[in-house]
Design a protein around this motif. Structure first.
Motif, PDB file in Angstrom:
ATOM      1  N   THR A   1       0.831  -1.536  -0.066  1.00  0.00           N
ATOM      2  CA  THR A   1       0.189   0.273  -0.102  1.00  0.00           C
ATOM      3  C   THR A   1       0.664   1.207   0.208  1.00  0.00           C
ATOM      4  O   THR A   1       1.477   1.339   1.062  1.00  0.00           O
ATOM      5  CB  THR A   1      -1.226   0.216   0.904  1.00  0.00           C
ATOM      6  N   ASP A   2       0.974   2.523  -1.144  1.00  0.00           N
ATOM      7  CA  ASP A   2       0.572   3.453  -0.763  1.00  0.00           C
ATOM      8  C   ASP A   2       0.546   4.233  -0.855  1.00  0.00           C
ATOM      9  O   ASP A   2      -0.854   4.388  -1.732  1.00  0.00           O
ATOM     10  CB  ASP A   2       1.751   3.521  -2.605  1.00  0.00           C
ATOM     11  N   LEU A   3       0.792   5.492   0.533  1.00  0.00           N
ATOM     12  CA  LEU A   3       0.457   6.863   0.056  1.00  0.00           C
ATOM     13  C   LEU A   3       1.033   7.560  -1.112  1.00  0.00           C
ATOM     14  O   LEU A   3       2.230   7.981  -0.868  1.00  0.00           O
ATOM     15  CB  LEU A   3       0.842   7.447   1.404  1.00  0.00           C
ATOM     16  N   VAL A   4       0.085   7.880  -1.614  1.00  0.00           N
ATOM     17  CA  VAL A   4       0.591   9.164  -2.694  1.00  0.00           C
ATOM     18  C   VAL A   4      -0.265  10.759  -2.462  1.00  0.00           C
ATOM     19  O   VAL A   4      -1.726  10.848  -2.833  1.00  0.00           O
ATOM     20  CB  VAL A   4       0.060   8.643  -4.530  1.00  0.00           C
ATOM     21  N   PHE A   5       1.070  11.526  -2.628  1.00  0.00           N
ATOM     22  CA  PHE A   5       0.349  12.594  -2.569  1.00  0.00           C
ATOM     23  C   PHE A   5       0.626  13.277  -3.901  1.00  0.00           C
ATOM     24  O   PHE A   5       1.446  13.477  -4.314  1.00  0.00           O
ATOM     25  CB  PHE A   5       1.289  13.764  -1.726  1.00  0.00           C
ATOM     26  N   ASP A   6      -0.367  14.194  -5.231  1.00  0.00           N
ATOM     27  CA  ASP A   6      -0.460  14.741  -6.019  1.00  0.00           C
ATOM     28  C   ASP A   6       0.603  15.998  -5.819  1.00  0.00           C
ATOM     29  O   ASP A   6       1.080  15.819  -7.284  1.00  0.00           O
ATOM     30  CB  ASP A   6      -1.550  14.301  -7.265  1.00  0.00           C
ATOM     31  N   GLY A   7       0.612  16.870  -4.657  1.00  0.00           N
ATOM     32  CA  GLY A   7       1.515  17.651  -4.615  1.00  0.00           C
ATOM     33  C   GLY A   7       0.700  18.779  -3.372  1.00  0.00           C
ATOM     34  O   GLY A   7       0.082  18.721  -3.223  1.00  0.00           O
ATOM     35  N   LEU A   8       2.049  18.505  -3.141  1.00  0.00           N
ATOM     36  CA  LEU A   8       1.724  19.139  -1.166  1.00  0.00           C
ATOM     37  C   LEU A   8       3.187  20.576  -1.352  1.00  0.00           C
ATOM     38  O   LEU A   8       4.082  21.069  -1.987  1.00  0.00           O
ATOM     39  CB  LEU A   8       3.103  18.394  -0.755  1.00  0.00           C
ATOM     40  N   ASP A   9       2.229  21.538  -1.075  1.00  0.00           N
ATOM     41  CA  ASP A   9       2.983  22.681  -1.048  1.00  0.00           C
ATOM     42  C   ASP A   9       3.141  23.540   0.142  1.00  0.00           C
ATOM     43  O   ASP A   9       2.264  23.735   1.168  1.00  0.00           O
ATOM     44  CB  ASP A   9       1.544  24.304  -1.579  1.00  0.00           C
ATOM     45  N   THR A  10       4.190  23.597   0.396  1.00  0.00           N
ATOM     46  CA  THR A  10       5.336  23.186  -0.580  1.00  0.00           C
ATOM     47  C   THR A  10       6.282  22.735  -0.009  1.00  0.00           C
ATOM     48  O   THR A  10       6.350  21.209   0.621  1.00  0.00           O
ATOM     49  CB  THR A  10       6.099  23.677  -1.147  1.00  0.00           C
ATOM     50  N   VAL A  11       6.626  22.846   0.954  1.00  0.00           N
ATOM     51  CA  VAL A  11       8.101  22.195   2.237  1.00  0.00           C
ATOM     52  C   VAL A  11       7.171  21.706   3.304  1.00  0.00           C
ATOM     53  O   VAL A  11       6.860  22.176   4.936  1.00  0.00           O
ATOM     54  CB  VAL A  11       8.670  23.226   3.504  1.00  0.00           C
TER      55      VAL A  11
ATOM     56  N   GLU B   1      -3.181   3.979  -2.504  1.00  0.00           N
ATOM     57  CA  GLU B   1      -3.175   2.351  -3.709  1.00  0.00           C
ATOM     58  C   GLU B   1      -2.036   1.567  -3.762  1.00  0.00           C
ATOM     59  O   GLU B   1      -1.231   0.816  -3.033  1.00  0.00           O
ATOM     60  CB  GLU B   1      -1.813   3.327  -4.777  1.00  0.00           C
ATOM     61  N   HIS B   2      -3.291  -0.084  -3.343  1.00  0.00           N
ATOM     62  CA  HIS B   2      -3.011  -1.065  -3.201  1.00  0.00           C
ATOM     63  C   HIS B   2      -2.356  -1.704  -4.316  1.00  0.00           C
ATOM     64  O   HIS B   2      -2.972  -1.998  -5.278  1.00  0.00           O
ATOM     65  CB  HIS B   2      -4.637  -1.412  -2.074  1.00  0.00           C
ATOM     66  N   TRP B   3      -1.972  -2.242  -3.961  1.00  0.00           N
ATOM     67  CA  TRP B   3      -1.064  -3.249  -4.993  1.00  0.00           C
ATOM     68  C   TRP B   3      -0.256  -5.106  -5.294  1.00  0.00           C
ATOM     69  O   TRP B   3       0.402  -4.887  -3.917  1.00  0.00           O
ATOM     70  CB  TRP B   3      -0.734  -2.695  -6.560  1.00  0.00           C
ATOM     71  N   SER B   4      -0.287  -5.685  -5.566  1.00  0.00           N
ATOM     72  CA  SER B   4       0.622  -6.732  -5.492  1.00  0.00           C
ATOM     73  C   SER B   4       1.275  -7.025  -6.704  1.00  0.00           C
ATOM     74  O   SER B   4       0.821  -7.122  -7.822  1.00  0.00           O
ATOM     75  CB  SER B   4      -0.651  -7.661  -5.238  1.00  0.00           C
ATOM     76  N   THR B   5       2.503  -7.680  -6.883  1.00  0.00           N
ATOM     77  CA  THR B   5       2.792  -7.952  -7.351  1.00  0.00           C
ATOM     78  C   THR B   5       3.617  -7.515  -8.068  1.00  0.00           C
ATOM     79  O   THR B   5       5.041  -7.127  -8.013  1.00  0.00           O
ATOM     80  CB  THR B   5       2.473  -9.304  -8.906  1.00  0.00           C
TER      81      THR B   5
ATOM     82  N   THR C   1       2.901   0.094   4.087  1.00  0.00           N
ATOM     83  CA  THR C   1       1.938  -1.052   3.490  1.00  0.00           C
ATOM     84  C   THR C   1       1.172  -1.597   4.983  1.00  0.00           C
ATOM     85  O   THR C   1       3.182  -2.013   6.406  1.00  0.00           O
ATOM     86  CB  THR C   1       3.433  -2.395   3.246  1.00  0.00           C
ATOM     87  N   GLY C   2       0.910  -1.544   5.322  1.00  0.00           N
ATOM     88  CA  GLY C   2      -0.113  -2.631   6.713  1.00  0.00           C
ATOM     89  C   GLY C   2       0.124  -1.603   7.987  1.00  0.00           C
ATOM     90  O   GLY C   2      -0.075  -1.816   9.445  1.00  0.00           O
ATOM     91  N   LEU C   3       0.809  -0.495   7.699  1.00  0.00           N
ATOM     92  CA  LEU C   3       0.194   0.417   9.171  1.00  0.00           C
ATOM     93  C   LEU C   3      -0.813   1.773   8.648  1.00  0.00           C
ATOM     94  O   LEU C   3      -2.072   1.255   7.786  1.00  0.00           O
ATOM     95  CB  LEU C   3       1.350   1.890   8.131  1.00  0.00           C
ATOM     96  N   SER C   4      -1.103   1.601   9.977  1.00  0.00           N
ATOM     97  CA  SER C   4      -2.595   2.753  10.389  1.00  0.00           C
ATOM     98  C   SER C   4      -1.795   3.728  11.461  1.00  0.00           C
ATOM     99  O   SER C   4      -1.134   3.888  12.100  1.00  0.00           O
ATOM    100  CB  SER C   4      -3.823   1.778  10.204  1.00  0.00           C
TER     101      SER C   4
END
Length: 793
Positions: free
Chosen positions: A77-87, A177-181, A112-115
């Protein structure tokens, strides 16, 4: 298959020190919009509220939400930010996941596996900029704010048309985003066409969770399919599309778009997909030398074109508020004005996919600046690595769009180094040249060789010439607005005019909304606050005085005349330069849009209302244009024909008196071939002999007017006209010459819009002006919103 979980709900905003409590936060969004929604700060666009909220940009802020572990059926599992403004620092239950320092990049973290409690701590952009400046040393810039020391939208620090509202926040979507392989990490599409065959080459990078798994990719477009194996983490798949339909700029053909889909496979199991729309077309930039200097001509599918352009700034100083619908509406306005090229200016951002999607569909060519503007940019770390990383990401992100035709290294920095006193003070320190002539062209050549790159705007192509030499490459024409009369646009013929413009206030209803409780005057407190240009009102007044008697104490007349002057100024430049095609190969008007309500160079104001300049652009950028210009001691009529058909017929020339008398008349033959300019000499007996005369040139419904003197010297008759209601509008019938008649529909109703701007009527002529949004049509109220040029008292 990869599963996506948007993280839009449950966010809160707090001060990092824990004071002040918490408030709900919108993601995507920014601190300012959250504070406004909570009623904690006033709308900074109104009155002089901007100054009251300056403290926001100097504070640190924290966003928080609860992050729940992903479904256990996925390996990662990935945590994805398309944009962070800024620092920012990103933490999960107090454990750091990573740090960011670039608004123009996306970020991915393995959770992955975190909460637990997800925290994004934003440091003040001012604090970061000042820290970087302390490390790399002082660099000059056009403005005092420190925007060149971090990778952030420069104009959030204020500009000569924008407020200083330094933002912070999660400004683009965030998701899990959750993914395998394996997953698709990057796709670099090279789209070309040759001899009618479309070719697509997809360079694919994947990220694996299991190294040993055999992987393939399958691509499909236009009914064609192809497969390729992934060797380690990379693979390339190629497709051929016979009889590919070409994508054309608007006015040159259609804009067919093809759905391109790429699937990552483990055996026959689909792991991930990537989808885009593409178009098949070629683009070239001709910068070859000729008898006039060095050209700058875009050619699409082999067709050389005069670019009818506008400069684009962020449509809101809080860009997270610009929706897909708003992008579409603003770009439809551009297309409706005859525009075929939009330059995304370098003090803003790489816009969202919604912007480029709309340009693909509307046939608007996109000139994309890299985000550098009006300053010397340090080339040391931590900036250098950020610049290359952001360039590589955004070049690949935007490559699928056929509308994108040019990468440009910066706005005015090469010019600034040479002309604005930077060079001696820098004393050898880095200032950005290594980006514009090194890093960025290398990134474009490696990632996107299908598109041309130019080092900057303006740029003459070589340090052996002045960067802003009008005879070579791109030129910015600002001396006219800053120091002289707009008639001076006609003194030269640059090869490509990438910036020029003239100011005017926004629409009346926009002013009334933006300045609550204030009776507007040119120098009222609110008007002055919403005028950000250096000596802006002084330049407006001096530019007006060269043509009109400046009205004293009559704001309505001043407002009308400054808008007339803006439209006439831009017309002087565009008409002259278009009439010199192919020596001049484009004009890019500064600017299309505004990011807040302000007196500026925009054709569409901060509330989305169209100024008279907008409607004038419809005439100036039409396929067929007539203009009268001086040639030695005489006059010529230039027929500009950018259509695909020949323009033939009679050219009716009339020398007239302002009282309506036709003094002399002639009907020479007009013959302008497709994509060409034809010039006809005006017989000496038709040249106006004094300020009481003028020339009318008509070719069908296309008209040009030539008045030989400034309006303040012309003995106009007192305008006399009738007004009657028409279906969905009004009809105006002139009894006398009526010059530059304008219906300011927003004075009838703030929601009302007219379908045309300035129009000059000869005695006996009539015009119907369509009006939408007018709730109670009445010819008497319509007359009160009609303005025209009046004789000097």
């Amino acid at each position: 298959m990869r599963q996506v979980t948007p993280l839009t709900d449950g966010w809160i905003l707090r001060h990092p020190d824990g004071t002040g409590g918490t408030l709900p936060a919108s993601v995507p969004g920014c601190v300012h919009t959250d504070l406004m929604a909570a009623g904690l700060i006033p709308d900074p666009f109104l009155g002089r509220n901007e100054a009251e909220v300056a403290w926001v940009g100097r504070r640190d802020w924290t966003y928080e939400t609860e992050l729940r572990a992903g479904p256990g059926t996925y390996e990662q599992t990935d945590l994805v930010f398309d944009g962070l403004d800024t620092v920012a620092e990103v933490l999960l239950d107090g454990r750091p996941l990573g740090r960011t320092r670039n608004m123009h990049r996306s970020y991915r973290f393995d959770v992955t596996g975190l909460s637990g409690r997800l925290t994004v701590r934003f440091a003040s952009a001012y604090a970061e900029a000042e820290a970087v400046r302390g490390t790399v040393g002082e660099r000059p810039g056009a403005y005092a704010e420190p925007y060149q020391y971090l990778r952030k939208m420069a104009c959030s620090f204020g500009w000569d048309w924008g407020p200083t509202l330094v933002t912070a926040g999660i400004w683009r979507p965030v998701r899990l985003e959750h993914w395998s392989t394996a997953r698709i990490a990057r796709v670099r599409p090279l789209v070309t066409v040759e001899d009618g065959v479309g070719r697509v080459e997809l360079a694919v990078d994947v990220e694996r969770s299991r190294v040993e798994a055999p992987l393939t990719v399958e691509a499909a477009v236009g009914g064609m399919r192809a497969r390729a194996e992934i060797d380690g983490t990379r693979g390339t798949v190629r497709l051929r599309v016979p009889d590919a339909r070409l994508w054309w700029p608007r006015g040159y053909g259609e804009q067919p778009l093809y759905d391109l889909e790429l699937t990552l496979l483990h055996g026959e199991d689909a792991l991930d997909t990537w989808r885009r729309r593409i178009g098949f077309r070629t683009v070239e930039l001709d910068t070859s030398a000729d008898a006039h200097g060095t050209g700058f001509t875009l050619a699409v599918n082999g067709e050389r074109l005069f670019a009818r352009g506008v400069n684009w700034i962020p449509d809101d100083v809080f860009p997270s508020r610009v929706t897909r619908e708003r992008y579409r509406r603003r770009l439809e306005q551009a297309a409706g004005a005859g525009v075929d090229l939009v330059r995304v200016w370098g003090g803003g951002i790489y816009e969202s996919e919604d912007f480029y999607d709309a340009c693909d569909e509307l046939g608007l060519l996109v000139w994309q600046d890299f985000p550098f503007a009006c300053a010397a940019y340090p080339e040391e770390q931590p900036l250098r690595g950020e610049v290359e990383a952001e360039a590589r990401e955004n070049v690949v992100r935007l490559m699928p769009h056929p509308s994108l035709v040019l990468w440009n290294g910066n706005n005015e920095n090469l010019w600034g180094f040479r002309d604005w006193g930077w060079e001696p003070g820098l004393a050898g320190d880095s200032w950005g040249e290594g980006y514009y002539l090194g890093v960025l062209p290398r990134v474009v050549a490696e990632s996107d060789p299908t598109r041309p790159y130019t080092a900057g705007s303006p740029w003459s192509g070589s340090w052996l010439r002045h960067p802003n030499d009008p005879a070579h490459g791109t030129h910015h024409s600002w001396e006219v607005w800053n120091r002289s009369d707009y008639a001076d646009y006609r003194l030269d013929v640059p090869r490509f005019v990438a910036e020029f413009g003239w100011q005017a206030p926004p629409a009346y209803a926009t002013l009334r909304r933006a300045l609550p409780g204030e009776e507007p005057a040119p120098d009222s407190p609110g008007m002055l606050h919403h005028q950000k240009a250096d000596d802006g009102n002084g330049k407006l007044e001096r530019g007006l005085a060269r043509h009109f008697a400046v009205p004293e104490g009559d704001f309505d007349r001043w407002h009308y005349l400054t808008q007339v002057n803006q439209a006439r100024a831009v017309a002087a430049g565009v008409e002259h330069w278009r009439s010199h095609w192919p020596v001049c190969a484009g004009t890019v008007v500064w600017q299309l849009n505004d990011c807040w309500p302000v007196t500026s160079w925009a054709a569409i104001d901060g509330d989305g209302r169209e100024k008279p300049l907008y409607h004038e652009l419809r005439r100036l950028y039409a396929d067929r244009l007539l203009t009268v210009r001086r040639d030695g001691d005489g006059l010529v009529v230039a027929a500009v024909n950018q259509s695909a058909e020949d323009w033939r017929g009679a050219l009716r020339l009339r020398r007239m008196s302002v009282d309506g008398t036709v003094i002399a008349e002639a009907g020479p033959v007009l013959a302008a071939g497709a994509r060409s300019v034809a010039v006809t000499e005006v017989p000496a007996e038709l040249v106006p002999s004094g300020p009481e005369e003028f020339l009318v040139a008509d070719a069908g419904r296309v008209r040009a007017l030539h008045f030989p003197a400034p309006d303040r010297e012309i003995p106009y008759p007192r305008p006399d006209f009738e007004v009657a209601l028409a279906p969905d509008g009004i009809t105006v019938t002139a009894r006398t010459l009526v010059r530059d008649l304008l219906l300011q529909a927003d004075r009838l109703d703030p929601d009302a819009r007219a379908d045309r701007g300035l129009v000059t009527l000869l005695p006996g002529e009539e015009v119907t002006i369509g009006v939408r949004g007018w709730k109670t049509p009445d010819p008497r109220t319509a007359r009160s919103a009609l303005y025209c040029v009046e004789p000097t008292r």
